[in-house]
Scaffold this motif. Structure first.
Motif, PDB file in Angstrom:
ATOM      1  N   TRP A   1      50.898  27.852  88.710  1.00  0.00           N
ATOM      2  CA  TRP A   1      52.259  27.756  89.251  1.00  0.00           C
ATOM      3  C   TRP A   1      52.502  26.368  89.847  1.00  0.00           C
ATOM      4  N   LEU A   2      51.528  25.877  90.604  1.00  0.00           N
ATOM      5  CA  LEU A   2      51.675  24.556  91.216  1.00  0.00           C
ATOM      6  C   LEU A   2      51.880  23.472  90.162  1.00  0.00           C
ATOM      7  N   LEU A   3      51.086  23.516  89.123  1.00  0.00           N
ATOM      8  CA  LEU A   3      51.129  22.470  88.099  1.00  0.00           C
ATOM      9  C   LEU A   3      52.216  22.707  87.055  1.00  0.00           C
ATOM     10  N   ASN A   4      52.831  23.875  87.091  1.00  0.00           N
ATOM     11  CA  ASN A   4      53.858  24.235  86.121  1.00  0.00           C
ATOM     12  C   ASN A   4      55.204  23.586  86.423  1.00  0.00           C
ATOM     13  N   GLY A   5      55.411  23.163  87.649  1.00  0.00           N
ATOM     14  CA  GLY A   5      56.695  22.578  88.034  1.00  0.00           C
ATOM     15  C   GLY A   5      56.826  21.145  87.570  1.00  0.00           C
ATOM     16  N   GLU A   6      57.981  20.602  87.813  1.00  0.00           N
ATOM     17  CA  GLU A   6      58.239  19.206  87.476  1.00  0.00           C
ATOM     18  C   GLU A   6      57.695  18.345  88.609  1.00  0.00           C
ATOM     19  N   ILE A   7      56.444  17.982  88.489  1.00  0.00           N
ATOM     20  CA  ILE A   7      55.750  17.254  89.544  1.00  0.00           C
ATOM     21  C   ILE A   7      55.656  15.788  89.152  1.00  0.00           C
ATOM     22  N   SER A   8      56.198  14.941  90.011  1.00  0.00           N
ATOM     23  CA  SER A   8      56.101  13.511  89.726  1.00  0.00           C
ATOM     24  C   SER A   8      55.270  12.781  90.772  1.00  0.00           C
ATOM     25  N   SER A   9      54.797  13.516  91.793  1.00  0.00           N
ATOM     26  CA  SER A   9      53.980  12.869  92.815  1.00  0.00           C
ATOM     27  C   SER A   9      53.089  13.892  93.510  1.00  0.00           C
ATOM     28  N   ASP A  10      52.061  13.373  94.164  1.00  0.00           N
ATOM     29  CA  ASP A  10      51.179  14.242  94.950  1.00  0.00           C
ATOM     30  C   ASP A  10      51.951  14.913  96.084  1.00  0.00           C
ATOM     31  N   GLU A  11      52.942  14.206  96.627  1.00  0.00           N
ATOM     32  CA  GLU A  11      53.740  14.765  97.717  1.00  0.00           C
ATOM     33  C   GLU A  11      54.513  15.999  97.263  1.00  0.00           C
ATOM     34  N   GLN A  12      55.056  15.960  96.055  1.00  0.00           N
ATOM     35  CA  GLN A  12      55.781  17.119  95.534  1.00  0.00           C
ATOM     36  C   GLN A  12      54.850  18.308  95.330  1.00  0.00           C
ATOM     37  N   LEU A  13      53.671  18.042  94.840  1.00  0.00           N
ATOM     38  CA  LEU A  13      52.680  19.094  94.642  1.00  0.00           C
ATOM     39  C   LEU A  13      52.290  19.706  95.988  1.00  0.00           C
ATOM     40  N   GLU A  14      52.077  18.852  96.954  1.00  0.00           N
ATOM     41  CA  GLU A  14      51.738  19.295  98.309  1.00  0.00           C
ATOM     42  C   GLU A  14      52.869  20.128  98.908  1.00  0.00           C
ATOM     43  N   TYR A  15      54.097  19.695  98.699  1.00  0.00           N
ATOM     44  CA  TYR A  15      55.270  20.403  99.217  1.00  0.00           C
ATOM     45  C   TYR A  15      55.376  21.798  98.600  1.00  0.00           C
ATOM     46  N   ARG A  16      55.202  21.902  97.293  1.00  0.00           N
ATOM     47  CA  ARG A  16      55.235  23.210  96.616  1.00  0.00           C
ATOM     48  C   ARG A  16      54.170  24.142  97.198  1.00  0.00           C
ATOM     49  N   TYR A  17      52.985  23.611  97.354  1.00  0.00           N
ATOM     50  CA  TYR A  17      51.879  24.411  97.874  1.00  0.00           C
ATOM     51  C   TYR A  17      52.159  24.871  99.303  1.00  0.00           C
TER      52      TYR A  17
END
Length: 189
Positions: free
Chosen positions: A34-50
């Motif tokens: 789920w985390l990697l499935n989104g439109e992630i363009s930065s580590d910050e976005q991944l961190e925010y989703r998590y």
């Protein structure tokens, strides 16, 4: 240097094992997908989703999660000066805003094709109903708050619904007026 999806997978898998030891491996893999499935363009976005998933929805039941979502979105909308102005000018109470917000969210869930596509993708990530519900709630928050012209997407949906709500009583009043005139016309014949 950007990290590949495989590198991110390894890094986050290790992190999830450390931070979520109570979750079985299958759930951690679902969370990771789920985390990697989104439109992630930065580590910050991944961190925010998590952070949204873990802090708000992962450990609560779906009803409590829904209440948290609606409360959070309402607080964020009320913090916008234009929404406060709408409320003041229309006499809209906080409860009215909550009801309107719930209608807007329901309409988004029922009619937004991009959202429906996301839900179908999330359904494939896990068989666990609770985890799937947590994904839906977290994704709904993220989707509602993604920025469009410097404002959350939900702001535009709420504004559209608010305008429609303001126009509806006028239309209904005109229909009532027209039907009462029709009654007068038919009785005078």
């Amino acid at each position: 240097m950007s990290k590949t999806t495989q590198d991110l997978y390894k890094i986050w898998y290790k992190r999830l094992r450390e931070e979520l030891p109570e979750q079985v491996d299958e759930k951690r893999r679902g969370i990771l997908q789920w985390l990697l499935n989104g439109e992630i363009s930065s580590d910050e976005q991944l961190e925010y989703r998590y952070r949204i998933l873990r802090q708000r929805y992962l450990t609560v039941d779906s009803r409590q999660g829904y209440r948290l979502l609606i409360t959070r979105l309402a607080c964020l909308m009320i913090s916008l000066s234009s929404v406060r102005t709408w409320m003041e000018h229309s006499g809209l109470s906080d409860q009215d805003l909550l009801r309107l917000l719930q209608k807007v969210i329901q309409k988004l869930v029922d009619q937004d094709p991009h959202w429906q596509k996301q839900v179908k993708q999330m359904a494939k990530l896990t068989q666990d109903g609770h985890l799937r519900q947590a994904f839906v709630l977290a994704s709904l928050e993220l989707y509602s708050l993604h920025s469009v012209n410097g404002q959350p997407w939900l702001f535009y949906l709420l504004r559209q619904s608010f305008r429609h709500q303001l126009e509806t009583p006028i239309v209904q009043h005109n229909r009532e007026y027209a039907s009462s005139e029709l009654i007068k016309l038919t009785t005078s014949l």
